[in-house]
Design an enzyme around this catalytic site. Structure first.
Site, mmCIF file in Angstrom:
data_model
loop_
_atom_site.group_PDB
_atom_site.id
_atom_site.type_symbol
_atom_site.label_atom_id
_atom_site.label_comp_id
_atom_site.label_asym_id
_atom_site.label_seq_id
_atom_site.Cartn_x
_atom_site.Cartn_y
_atom_site.Cartn_z
ATOM 1 N N GLY A 99 -12.581 -4.434 -30.648
ATOM 2 C CA GLY A 99 -11.550 -3.636 -31.298
ATOM 3 C C GLY A 99 -10.487 -4.507 -31.960
ATOM 4 N N ASP A 320 -4.575 -3.552 -20.243
ATOM 5 C CA ASP A 320 -5.945 -4.013 -19.994
ATOM 6 C C ASP A 320 -6.239 -4.226 -18.506
ATOM 7 O OD1 ASP A 320 -6.500 -3.932 -22.665
ATOM 8 O OD2 ASP A 320 -6.213 -6.077 -22.995
ATOM 9 N N ARG A 392 -14.445 -4.615 -18.488
ATOM 10 C CA ARG A 392 -13.396 -4.606 -17.459
ATOM 11 C C ARG A 392 -13.729 -3.628 -16.320
ATOM 12 N NH1 ARG A 392 -10.014 -8.144 -19.903
ATOM 13 N NH2 ARG A 392 -9.492 -7.770 -22.079
HETATM 14 C C1 S3P Z 1 -5.038 -6.295 -27.951
HETATM 15 C C2 S3P Z 1 -4.253 -5.185 -27.819
HETATM 16 C C3 S3P Z 1 -4.547 -4.097 -26.877
HETATM 17 C C4 S3P Z 1 -5.535 -4.523 -25.801
HETATM 18 C C5 S3P Z 1 -6.701 -5.279 -26.369
HETATM 19 C C6 S3P Z 1 -6.225 -6.520 -27.106
HETATM 20 C C7 S3P Z 1 -4.668 -7.316 -28.938
HETATM 21 O O1 S3P Z 1 -5.104 -3.013 -27.596
HETATM 22 O O2 S3P Z 1 -6.003 -3.400 -25.097
HETATM 23 O O3 S3P Z 1 -7.582 -5.671 -25.343
HETATM 24 O O4 S3P Z 1 -5.214 -8.441 -28.891
HETATM 25 O O5 S3P Z 1 -3.815 -7.018 -29.790
HETATM 26 P P1 S3P Z 1 -4.173 -1.881 -28.282
HETATM 27 O O6 S3P Z 1 -3.369 -2.541 -29.297
HETATM 28 O O7 S3P Z 1 -5.150 -0.901 -28.858
HETATM 29 O O8 S3P Z 1 -3.383 -1.317 -27.146
#
Ligand code: S3P
Length: 437
Positions: A99, A320, A392
């Site tokens: 993501g 996380d 996780r």
């Molecule tokens: C992350 C932000 C978080 C986190 C992801 C990594 C990042 O997501 O859950 O594992 O590196 O910016 P969200 O921005 O969707 O909360």
């Protein structure tokens, strides 16, 4: 070890965690170091880079866009091509399970002179992308996605972006970072207002690459960039990976462990506060700064835990870590309540549902709510759980296996390699009785 797509873990109780261990490099920082190194001028050398599938997907994406990235498994060298030096990929960019890669790169690629197509694996193809696409469109980007607001994303190049002032409607560092990366190219001053603090690695790293960032309370401001200047980075160990051993050591009597060189950025470390409220014995040693990030060695000794109401303001800063925090709660005395955590439903899996399924299957009483969970502390009975392909969830239930009455078998564990290559080997070395089955 079982073959790809069939990786399963079995954990037998009785182990404890001891000695000094080091977990792999920080995932969030590794992605950002690659991205900024790629568009900087000069060579960026990265030590401590996470050799995980997610960050390797980002590296491959930039290689597809003409960036020379050499990775010997230890040191990563990036020959930066400058803000305008990326080339069009001749095939869709596949970001796997990541993501962070897709959301940050959508911002960066919206400002390029060429078109881009972004795709991912089954989980990533279902995750919400309108949160980044809509504000980018107001910056004058041209982006198409599926009717459901998901990948595939098609970005039309050659658009001059315009700066915006934007209040984040969700506490998301990925969204903030996406808009800051687009802001490097946008005419004017980009201002992001975050009602709740989220991880600030992008802001810190802009400064390391010589681009000024102004922060006034919850307002972040940047101007269009002329250039980024390459720099060398030494990435700390990932707090989110350390979290599994923080809980494992806390809940297994007799444990005493030091986890070395862990990133303890205050926009990431609320799990320490939550665990301390529950009664954990955690101490930070040797606090220092490394490549613009706070770092410490974390010393954990086993300790009994009590259930708590988790303060909502800590949720985005521990987002996380909830799979393993809730495993700790399931092993505590009394009830733990989590609320304000609806974002957990749109992670690599619906983590509220995945945890609930796993708790029910292994003898823990829990109830899901729209934005959280209520858990009655008890004893894990063991059994078989499905990680839903979520790294996780798999590692959190491996930790639960250390205190289960019977063996814990966790199915679908391949994706542990996205964030924590070598988890099983390190866990064994630290004292967990874990194996592939
Ligand atoms: C992350 C932000 C978080 C986190 C992801 C990594 C990042 O997501 O859950 O594992 O590196 O910016 P969200 O921005 O969707 O909360």
């Amino acid at each position: 070890m079982s073959s790809k797509n069939h990786c399963r873990f079995r954990v037998t109780s009785g182990g404890l965690i001891s000695g000094r261990i080091t977990v792999p490099g920080d995932k969030s920082i590794s992605h950002r170091a690659l991205m900024l190194g790629a568009i900087a001028e000069g060579e960026t050398k990265i030590q401590g880079f996470l050799q995980g599938e997610d960050t390797l997907a980002t590296a491959k994406a930039f290689q597809q866009m003409g960036v020379d990235i050499e990775n010997d498994g230890n040191l990563v060298r990036i020959q930066g091509v400058g803000l305008k030096g990326l080339c069009q990929s001749n095939r869709p960019i596949d970001l796997g399970n990541s993501g962070t890669s897709v959301r940050l790169m959508t911002g960066l690629l919206s400002a390029q002179s060429f078109d881009s197509e972004l795709i991912g694996d089954k989980s990533l193809m279902t995750r919400p992308m309108l949160r980044v696409i809509e504000p980018l469109r107001t910056m004058n980007a041209e982006i198409q996605c599926s009717d459901r607001g998901t990948l595939p994303i098609h970005i039309t190049g050659g658009r001059q972006l315009k700066a915006i002032e934007y209040v984040l409607p969700v506490a998301s560092a990925q969204l903030k970072s996406c808009l800051l990366l687009a802001g490097l190219y946008a005419e004017g001053t980009t201002t992001i207002i975050e009602p709740q603090a989220t991880r600030d690695h992008t802001e810190r790293m802009f400064k390391a690459f010589s681009h000024p960032v102004i922060r006034e309370e919850n307002k972040i401001t940047i101007n269009k960039a002329n250039r980024l200047v390459a720099t060398d980075m030494n990435i700390p160990a990932d707090f989110s990976s350390a979290a599994f051993f923080i809980v494992a050591a806390t809940i297994t009597p007799g444990s005493d462990v030091v986890i070395g060189n862990v990133g303890v950025n205050p926009t990431r470390d609320a799990m320490l506060k939550i665990m301390t409220l529950m009664g954990a014995d955690i101490e930070l040693l040797n606090e220092r700064e490394q490549s613009g990030e706070p770092v410490a060695d974390i010393h954990i000794k086993s300790s009994p835990l009590q259930g708590i109401n988790i303060p909502e303001e800590l949720v985005p800063i521990a987002i996380d870590e909830f799979p393993v925090i809730l495993v700790a709660a399931a092993n505590a005395q009394g009830t733990t309540r989590l609320s304000g955590a609806a974002e957990l439903r749109v992670k690599e899996s619906d983590r509220i549902q995945s945890l609930l399924d796993g708790f029910i299957a292994t003898g823990i009483k829990a109830e899901a709510t729209d934005d959280g969970m209520i858990i009655e502390g008890g004893r894990f009975q063991g059994g078989e759980i499905n990680s839903h392909g979520d790294h996780r969830i798999a590692m959190a239930f491996a930790v639960a296996g250390m205190v289960s009455a019977e063996n814990m078998v966790i199915n679908d564990c391949d994706n542990v390699a996205t964030s924590f290559p070598g988890f099983v080997e390190l866990a064994k070395q630290a004292g967990m009785d874990i194996d592939y089955v």
